[in-house]
Motif scaffolding. Structure first.
Motif, PDB file in Angstrom:
ATOM      1  N   MET A   1       0.864  -1.453   0.055  1.00 52.94           N
ATOM      2  CA  MET A   1       0.057   0.089   0.069  1.00 52.94           C
ATOM      3  C   MET A   1       0.821   1.220  -0.086  1.00 52.94           C
ATOM      4  SD  MET A   1      -3.195   0.814   0.108  1.00 52.94           S
ATOM      5  CE  MET A   1      -4.361   2.076   0.401  1.00 52.94           C
ATOM      6  N   ARG A   2       1.775   1.375   0.884  1.00 51.77           N
ATOM      7  CA  ARG A   2       2.819   2.683   0.855  1.00 51.77           C
ATOM      8  C   ARG A   2       3.615   2.462  -0.326  1.00 51.77           C
ATOM      9  NH1 ARG A   2       6.153   3.638   5.880  1.00 51.77           N
ATOM     10  NH2 ARG A   2       6.768   5.265   4.718  1.00 51.77           N
ATOM     11  N   CYS A   3       4.007   1.434  -0.722  1.00 58.72           N
ATOM     12  CA  CYS A   3       4.986   1.375  -2.150  1.00 58.72           C
ATOM     13  C   CYS A   3       4.060   2.079  -3.403  1.00 58.72           C
ATOM     14  CB  CYS A   3       5.315   0.149  -2.483  1.00 58.72           C
ATOM     15  SG  CYS A   3       6.319  -0.850  -1.398  1.00 58.72           S
ATOM     16  N   GLU A   4       2.762   1.836  -3.282  1.00 61.78           N
ATOM     17  CA  GLU A   4       1.846   2.464  -4.335  1.00 61.78           C
ATOM     18  C   GLU A   4       1.814   4.103  -3.997  1.00 61.78           C
ATOM     19  OE1 GLU A   4       0.450   1.944  -7.852  1.00 61.78           O
ATOM     20  OE2 GLU A   4       1.081   0.181  -6.803  1.00 61.78           O
ATOM     21  N   ALA A   5       1.677   4.168  -2.828  1.00 66.13           N
ATOM     22  CA  ALA A   5       1.412   5.723  -2.471  1.00 66.13           C
ATOM     23  C   ALA A   5       2.875   6.493  -2.913  1.00 66.13           C
ATOM     24  CB  ALA A   5       1.095   5.884  -0.942  1.00 66.13           C
ATOM     25  N   ARG A   6       3.933   5.880  -2.379  1.00 67.49           N
ATOM     26  CA  ARG A   6       5.110   6.549  -2.926  1.00 67.49           C
ATOM     27  C   ARG A   6       5.580   6.821  -4.366  1.00 67.49           C
ATOM     28  NH1 ARG A   6      10.464   5.147   0.273  1.00 67.49           N
ATOM     29  NH2 ARG A   6       9.093   5.451   2.074  1.00 67.49           N
ATOM     30  N   LYS A   7       5.106   5.595  -5.145  1.00 67.08           N
ATOM     31  CA  LYS A   7       5.132   5.809  -6.441  1.00 67.08           C
ATOM     32  C   LYS A   7       4.399   6.799  -7.165  1.00 67.08           C
ATOM     33  CE  LYS A   7       4.402   2.856 -10.631  1.00 67.08           C
ATOM     34  NZ  LYS A   7       3.807   1.423 -11.196  1.00 67.08           N
ATOM     35  N   LYS A   8       3.187   6.938  -6.744  1.00 69.62           N
ATOM     36  CA  LYS A   8       2.211   7.984  -7.310  1.00 69.62           C
ATOM     37  C   LYS A   8       2.681   9.382  -6.725  1.00 69.62           C
ATOM     38  CE  LYS A   8      -2.424   9.585  -6.822  1.00 69.62           C
ATOM     39  NZ  LYS A   8      -3.965   9.280  -6.445  1.00 69.62           N
ATOM     40  N   LEU A   9       3.407   9.452  -5.648  1.00 70.14           N
ATOM     41  CA  LEU A   9       3.700  10.867  -5.413  1.00 70.14           C
ATOM     42  C   LEU A   9       5.043  11.056  -6.051  1.00 70.14           C
ATOM     43  CD1 LEU A   9       3.653  12.858  -3.061  1.00 70.14           C
ATOM     44  CD2 LEU A   9       5.105  11.471  -1.337  1.00 70.14           C
ATOM     45  N   VAL A  10       5.940  10.001  -6.250  1.00 67.70           N
ATOM     46  CA  VAL A  10       7.313  10.396  -7.112  1.00 67.70           C
ATOM     47  C   VAL A  10       7.030  10.946  -8.661  1.00 67.70           C
ATOM     48  CG1 VAL A  10       9.072   9.466  -7.968  1.00 67.70           C
ATOM     49  CG2 VAL A  10       8.803   9.153  -5.686  1.00 67.70           C
ATOM     50  N   GLU A  11       5.804  10.065  -8.957  1.00 67.52           N
ATOM     51  CA  GLU A  11       5.569  10.607 -10.521  1.00 67.52           C
ATOM     52  C   GLU A  11       4.902  11.878 -10.310  1.00 67.52           C
ATOM     53  OE1 GLU A  11       2.396   7.595 -11.203  1.00 67.52           O
ATOM     54  OE2 GLU A  11       3.595   6.047 -11.600  1.00 67.52           O
ATOM     55  N   GLU A  12       4.426  12.362  -9.369  1.00 68.56           N
ATOM     56  CA  GLU A  12       3.850  13.964  -9.281  1.00 68.56           C
ATOM     57  C   GLU A  12       4.951  14.985  -9.208  1.00 68.56           C
ATOM     58  OE1 GLU A  12       0.111  16.288  -7.366  1.00 68.56           O
ATOM     59  OE2 GLU A  12       0.512  14.165  -6.829  1.00 68.56           O
ATOM     60  N   PHE A  13       5.615  14.584  -8.308  1.00 67.62           N
ATOM     61  CA  PHE A  13       6.860  15.243  -7.831  1.00 67.62           C
ATOM     62  C   PHE A  13       8.199  14.400  -8.052  1.00 67.62           C
ATOM     63  CE2 PHE A  13       3.194  16.501  -5.366  1.00 67.62           C
ATOM     64  CZ  PHE A  13       3.255  17.649  -5.734  1.00 67.62           C
ATOM     65  N   PRO A  14       8.954  14.416  -9.142  1.00 61.07           N
ATOM     66  CA  PRO A  14       9.948  13.422  -9.335  1.00 61.07           C
ATOM     67  C   PRO A  14      11.300  14.209  -8.698  1.00 61.07           C
ATOM     68  CG  PRO A  14       9.198  14.791 -11.637  1.00 61.07           C
ATOM     69  CD  PRO A  14       8.217  14.744 -10.479  1.00 61.07           C
TER      70      PRO A  14
END
Length: 204
Positions: free
Chosen positions: A1-14
């Motif tokens: 769950m947290r891995c998915e949240a971090r992936k989404k966050l990094v996509e928005e803020f590389p």
């Protein structure tokens, strides 16, 4: 769950994965971004208050001229900007177009209050490690997402409210003109060499 949240966050803020990133500073920046979203919701609630009040006076036949309209708008805006977020939310939740999001309004109000009064004190321990910072960034992103979703619902309700009351909304050209006016106004304040902030004017 947290891995998915971090992936989404990094996509928005590389930039979060940059070699020289300082995650503690990023937490402060994302805190500010979340609070900006709270401010958008609050201003939407101000608009709801103003247009519902003016619309009621139009329906009651109290507004018969442009001067009446401007007076009603200015008075309602002055009242709205003196109200707390909670009172604005309460007013909106009593209007038919917003009754279905009463729970969401209360939840965002509670989150806003927590961020304003508790976040920096209660969550500061997480800032001591990178893992803790990532945890906060992921949690803040969720709050921001929920706040943006509410803002979208408020916009839909606001359009429906204005339609029901027969209140015209500005078109894109008029909105662009207003934005350009604000930019010019504040550029002139800075150029004056002695600009003032809102807290300068309201300082005791």
């Amino acid at each position: 769950m947290r891995c998915e949240a971090r992936k989404k966050l990094v996509e928005e803020f590389p930039e979060l994965t940059a070699d020289d990133v300082v995650l503690q500073k990023e937490v402060y920046a994302h805190f500010g971004l979340a609070f900006f979203k709270f401010a958008l919701v609050e201003h939407s609630l101000v608009n709801v208050y103003v247009f519902s009040c003016v619309g009621r006076e139009v329906a009651e036949g109290k507004i018969k001229s442009k001067a009446d309209w401007e007076k009603s708008f200015d008075e309602s805006y002055a009242e709205a900007t003196k109200k707390t977020f909670g009172n604005l939310a309460k007013h909106a939740s009593e209007i038919v177009e917003f009754g279905s999001i009463k729970t969401e309004l209360q939840e965002i109000k509670s989150l806003r209050d927590y961020f304003a009064h508790h976040f920096m004190r209660d969550e500061s321990g997480y800032l001591s490690t990178d893992d803790g910072c990532w945890f906060l960034l992921e949690k803040i992103a969720d709050v921001r997402s929920r706040t943006l979703a509410l803002e979208n619902l408020l916009n839909v309700g606001f359009s429906a409210l204005c339609s029901r009351l027969g209140m015209p909304l500005p078109n894109d050209e008029q909105l662009d003109e207003m934005v350009a006016g604000y930019k010019t106004e504040f550029a002139e304040k800075v150029a004056s060499g002695n600009p003032k902030t809102g807290w300068d004017k309201h300082a005791l």
